[in-house]
Design a protein around this motif. Sequence first.
Motif: not given
Length: 154
Positions: A25-26, A102, A115, A117, A121, A131, A152, A154
């Motif tokens: 992840y970031c 985030e 987010s 990210q 997902c 992840t 990063c 995503n």
Amino acid sequence: MTQRPLDAGTEPPLGAHLVTPRHGYCHHGIYVGDGKVVHYAGLAGSLRPGPVEEVSITRFAAGYEVSVEPSADPLYGRHAAVRRARARLGEDRYRLLTNNCEHFCTWCLYGESRSEQVLACFIYPRAALRTALCLFTAFLGAASPMRRTGPCVN
């Protein structure tokens, strides 16, 4: 727009959205000046969620490269974003899917918790699985050293 890595010794702009890659992840934070970053510690340092805190950029980076996330027309200017970030110092309501680092940064800049990210997902189950596996191996300490540079994804 793509992330712009910080050069060594370069100070990011005040209120900049900073990003650093981790295992799977970031991690995100807001630059508040004088070499300090406000971020949701969350799971960045341990298995226990941490609060919103102000730390040195070195501690925020944790040995990884730091990049500036381009901000397209933030609702709040640089000084307002810094005030918003600092207003939440000590908050301890971290939630991986709904209130992570985030979410915190997008709230500081745009007034909305979001987010990319987490959304990725949900949209791409393979991303979620990848992840989860990265996080699992990192938490077990079994992960080999991963790339510490680069943007990063995503």
